[in-house]
Motif scaffolding. Structure first.
Motif, PDB file in Angstrom:
ATOM      1  N   PHE A   1       0.855  -1.003   0.126  1.00  0.00           N
ATOM      2  CA  PHE A   1      -0.111  -0.161  -0.040  1.00  0.00           C
ATOM      3  C   PHE A   1       1.070   1.417  -0.130  1.00  0.00           C
ATOM      4  N   PRO A   2       0.549   2.174  -0.748  1.00  0.00           N
ATOM      5  CA  PRO A   2       1.166   3.556  -1.094  1.00  0.00           C
ATOM      6  C   PRO A   2       1.878   4.580   0.186  1.00  0.00           C
ATOM      7  N   ALA A   3       1.289   4.418   0.788  1.00  0.00           N
ATOM      8  CA  ALA A   3       1.436   5.594   1.605  1.00  0.00           C
ATOM      9  C   ALA A   3       2.790   6.023   2.023  1.00  0.00           C
ATOM     10  N   ARG A   4       2.761   6.891   2.831  1.00  0.00           N
ATOM     11  CA  ARG A   4       3.703   7.725   2.430  1.00  0.00           C
ATOM     12  C   ARG A   4       4.067   9.258   3.786  1.00  0.00           C
TER      13      ARG A   4
ATOM     14  N   TYR B   1      -4.760  10.683  -3.953  1.00  0.00           N
ATOM     15  CA  TYR B   1      -5.892   9.929  -4.407  1.00  0.00           C
ATOM     16  C   TYR B   1      -5.748   9.132  -5.456  1.00  0.00           C
ATOM     17  N   GLU B   2      -4.974   9.314  -6.424  1.00  0.00           N
ATOM     18  CA  GLU B   2      -4.080   8.667  -7.818  1.00  0.00           C
ATOM     19  C   GLU B   2      -3.528   7.349  -7.864  1.00  0.00           C
ATOM     20  N   ASP B   3      -2.626   7.754  -5.886  1.00  0.00           N
ATOM     21  CA  ASP B   3      -1.714   6.387  -6.096  1.00  0.00           C
ATOM     22  C   ASP B   3      -2.443   5.281  -5.101  1.00  0.00           C
ATOM     23  N   PHE B   4      -3.960   5.639  -4.850  1.00  0.00           N
ATOM     24  CA  PHE B   4      -4.880   4.537  -4.133  1.00  0.00           C
ATOM     25  C   PHE B   4      -5.467   4.462  -4.854  1.00  0.00           C
ATOM     26  N   TRP B   5      -5.983   4.890  -6.218  1.00  0.00           N
ATOM     27  CA  TRP B   5      -6.592   3.711  -6.751  1.00  0.00           C
ATOM     28  C   TRP B   5      -6.472   2.937  -7.141  1.00  0.00           C
ATOM     29  N   LYS B   6      -5.099   3.363  -8.228  1.00  0.00           N
ATOM     30  CA  LYS B   6      -4.536   2.267  -8.909  1.00  0.00           C
ATOM     31  C   LYS B   6      -4.144   1.131  -7.788  1.00  0.00           C
ATOM     32  N   TRP B   7      -3.745   0.568  -6.538  1.00  0.00           N
ATOM     33  CA  TRP B   7      -3.229  -0.255  -5.275  1.00  0.00           C
ATOM     34  C   TRP B   7      -4.805  -0.669  -5.142  1.00  0.00           C
TER      35      TRP B   7
ATOM     36  N   ASN C   1     -17.043   9.097  -4.888  1.00  0.00           N
ATOM     37  CA  ASN C   1     -16.040  10.822  -5.760  1.00  0.00           C
ATOM     38  C   ASN C   1     -15.618  11.288  -4.109  1.00  0.00           C
ATOM     39  N   LEU C   2     -15.799  10.825  -3.325  1.00  0.00           N
ATOM     40  CA  LEU C   2     -15.599  10.370  -1.663  1.00  0.00           C
ATOM     41  C   LEU C   2     -13.228  10.654  -1.747  1.00  0.00           C
ATOM     42  N   LEU C   3     -12.752   9.894  -3.276  1.00  0.00           N
ATOM     43  CA  LEU C   3     -11.632   9.775  -2.811  1.00  0.00           C
ATOM     44  C   LEU C   3     -10.676   9.985  -4.069  1.00  0.00           C
ATOM     45  N   GLY C   4     -11.581  11.979  -4.623  1.00  0.00           N
ATOM     46  CA  GLY C   4     -11.575  12.216  -6.109  1.00  0.00           C
ATOM     47  C   GLY C   4     -12.182  11.753  -6.241  1.00  0.00           C
ATOM     48  N   ALA C   5     -11.717  11.482  -8.524  1.00  0.00           N
ATOM     49  CA  ALA C   5     -12.504  11.295  -9.533  1.00  0.00           C
ATOM     50  C   ALA C   5     -11.896   9.721  -9.632  1.00  0.00           C
ATOM     51  N   GLU C   6     -13.425   8.847  -9.310  1.00  0.00           N
ATOM     52  CA  GLU C   6     -13.080   7.325  -9.580  1.00  0.00           C
ATOM     53  C   GLU C   6     -12.975   7.078 -10.674  1.00  0.00           C
ATOM     54  N   PRO C   7     -12.236   5.465 -10.319  1.00  0.00           N
ATOM     55  CA  PRO C   7     -12.094   5.365 -12.591  1.00  0.00           C
ATOM     56  C   PRO C   7     -13.552   4.455 -12.496  1.00  0.00           C
ATOM     57  N   ALA C   8     -13.951   3.916 -13.517  1.00  0.00           N
ATOM     58  CA  ALA C   8     -15.096   3.437 -13.948  1.00  0.00           C
ATOM     59  C   ALA C   8     -14.937   1.999 -13.344  1.00  0.00           C
ATOM     60  N   TRP C   9     -14.193   0.910 -12.639  1.00  0.00           N
ATOM     61  CA  TRP C   9     -14.599   0.024 -11.791  1.00  0.00           C
ATOM     62  C   TRP C   9     -14.670  -0.305 -10.690  1.00  0.00           C
ATOM     63  N   ALA C  10     -14.370   1.478 -10.036  1.00  0.00           N
ATOM     64  CA  ALA C  10     -15.515   1.597  -8.907  1.00  0.00           C
ATOM     65  C   ALA C  10     -16.572   1.660  -8.750  1.00  0.00           C
TER      66      ALA C  10
ATOM     67  N   LYS D   1      -8.477  -5.372  -5.496  1.00  0.00           N
ATOM     68  CA  LYS D   1      -9.903  -4.783  -5.039  1.00  0.00           C
ATOM     69  C   LYS D   1     -10.903  -5.603  -4.497  1.00  0.00           C
ATOM     70  N   GLU D   2     -10.272  -6.836  -3.725  1.00  0.00           N
ATOM     71  CA  GLU D   2     -11.101  -8.246  -2.598  1.00  0.00           C
ATOM     72  C   GLU D   2     -10.927  -7.313  -1.000  1.00  0.00           C
ATOM     73  N   MET D   3      -9.977  -6.592  -1.151  1.00  0.00           N
ATOM     74  CA  MET D   3      -9.608  -5.725   0.035  1.00  0.00           C
ATOM     75  C   MET D   3     -10.558  -5.058   0.560  1.00  0.00           C
ATOM     76  N   ILE D   4     -11.169  -4.603  -0.547  1.00  0.00           N
ATOM     77  CA  ILE D   4     -11.431  -3.069  -0.277  1.00  0.00           C
ATOM     78  C   ILE D   4     -13.383  -3.103  -0.363  1.00  0.00           C
ATOM     79  N   ASN D   5     -13.983  -2.493   0.331  1.00  0.00           N
ATOM     80  CA  ASN D   5     -15.252  -2.531   0.207  1.00  0.00           C
ATOM     81  C   ASN D   5     -15.744  -1.137  -0.022  1.00  0.00           C
ATOM     82  N   LEU D   6     -16.753  -1.092  -1.511  1.00  0.00           N
ATOM     83  CA  LEU D   6     -17.302   0.741  -1.069  1.00  0.00           C
ATOM     84  C   LEU D   6     -18.625   0.751  -1.381  1.00  0.00           C
ATOM     85  N   ALA D   7     -19.384  -0.104  -0.647  1.00  0.00           N
ATOM     86  CA  ALA D   7     -20.997  -0.030  -0.163  1.00  0.00           C
ATOM     87  C   ALA D   7     -21.591   1.297   0.043  1.00  0.00           C
TER      88      ALA D   7
END
Length: 260
Positions: free
Chosen positions: A83-86, A101-107, A123-132, A112-118
Motif C-alpha cells: 500500500f503506497p502510503a508515505r 488519490y491517484e496512487d490509492f485507486w491504482k493500488w 467520489n469521496l476519494l477524488g475522481a473514481e475510475p470506471a471500475w469503482a 479489489k477484494e480488500m476494499i468494500n465501497l458499499a
C-alpha cells in the motif's frame, strides 16, 4: 522591535507553489522567515490549510472512509500488499501517513477484494475510475446478505434439519431460504453433525465459452459467488471450485497469468 521585511514577488510565488506540498519548516528555512509569519501570510493570501491543499487523504481519514482499522492498513496493507502510503509533514514537525488519490485507486484496482465501497460515497476519494462504480454495486449486493456471520438460532437449526428431511432442496435453494451463503449452510450442517445434505446441482456440466467469460468478468468485478451462481444457473460452491481450478487469485481478483 524591528519592522518585518516586505515580501518580494518571488517569495510570494514560492509560498503559493510550495503550499501543501512542502513542510512549513522547509518553507521557513528557504525564505528565512518564521513559521508563524508564513502561516499568517498564507492566510492573508487566501491559501487554505496546507492539509486541505494536498491532493490526497491521510491514512486515518481513509480508514474511516473505508470502514477499516487504521492499524490494519499500517500493519497489514503497507508491509504485505505494498500500500503506497508515505509520511508527510503538515506542520513544523508533525508527520502523518498520507496517500494521493491517484496512487490509492491504482493500488485498489489490484487489490479489489480488500476494499468494500458499499458504504462509501462516490467520489469521496477524488475522481473514481470506471471500475469503482461496478465494484460499489457488487459490494452493495454482497452487503445485502444480512445474516452472513450471524449465529444460527435453535429454531433455525431445527428448521434446517426438517427442510432436509422433507424436501429434496438444492444447496442454492436452502441457502436462499435461510438468507445465508451455501458455505454457511454446509458449515452449519457439519457443526451439527447432520449427515444429510442438500441435493447438489450438476456441476460437471462443462461451462460454455460465454459462461467462462461471464464468470471471470463478475469475479473480477467483485460479485459474490452466490450472485454469480444465480446468473449462471450454477451453485456457489461450484462457481468457487471452477475459479480455483482456473487459477483465479481471489485477493487480487484476477486470473494468474501462469495458469490456464
Amino acid at each position: 522591535m524591528g519592522r518585518a521585511k516586505n515580501w518580494t514577488q518571488e517569495e510570494l510565488e514560492y509560498l503559493q507553489d510550495r503550499w501543501g506540498t512542502s513542510s512549513l519548516k522547509s518553507i521557513s528555512l528557504r525564505l528565512g522567515r518564521s513559521i508563524e509569519a508564513i502561516k499568517l501570510k498564507a492566510g492573508r493570501m487566501g491559501l487554505k490549510d496546507s492539509r486541505m491543499s494536498f491532493d490526497g487523504i491521510t491514512v486515518n481519514q481513509l480508514s474511516l472512509a473505508l470502514d477499516k482499522s487504521y492499524n490494519q492498513i499500517v500493519r497489514y496493507w503497507i508491509p504485505q500488499y505494498g500500500f503506497p502510503a508515505r509520511r508527510k509533514i503538515f506542520a513544523s514537525s508533525a508527520r502523518v501517513l498520507v496517500i494521493g488519490y491517484e496512487d490509492f485507486w491504482k493500488w485498489a484496482e489490484q487489490h479489489k477484494e480488500m476494499i468494500n465501497l458499499a458504504k462509501m460515497e462516490p467520489n469521496l476519494l477524488g475522481a473514481e475510475p470506471a471500475w469503482a462504480k461496478v465494484k460499489r454495486r457488487a459490494d452493495k449486493m454482497r452487503s445485502q446478505k444480512t445474516y452472513q456471520g450471524v449465529h444460527w438460532t435453535p429454531d433455525e437449526d431445527q428448521r434446517l434439519v426438517q427442510v432436509l428431511r422433507t424436501r429434496g432442496m438444492t444447496y442454492p435453494e436452502v441457502a436462499k431460504l435461510f438468507d445465508r451463503s451455501e458455505a454457511a449452510v454446509k458449515r452449519r450442517l457439519h457443526d451439527l453433525g447432520v449427515k444429510m445434505r442438500p441435493v447438489r446441482l450438476e456441476n460437471h456440466i462443462k461451462y460454455t465459452a460465454d459462461e467462462v467469460q461471464t464468470l471471470l468478468r463478475m469475479a473480477q468485478e467483485g460479485y459474490s459467488f452466490e450472485t454469480i451462481a444465480q446468473e449462471l444457473g450454477k451453485s456457489a460452491l461450484g462457481v468457487r471450485g471452477k475459479l480455483e481450478r482456473m487459477g483465479f487469485e481471489f485477493k487480487r481478483r484476477k486470473l494468474l497469468e501462469v495458469m490456464k
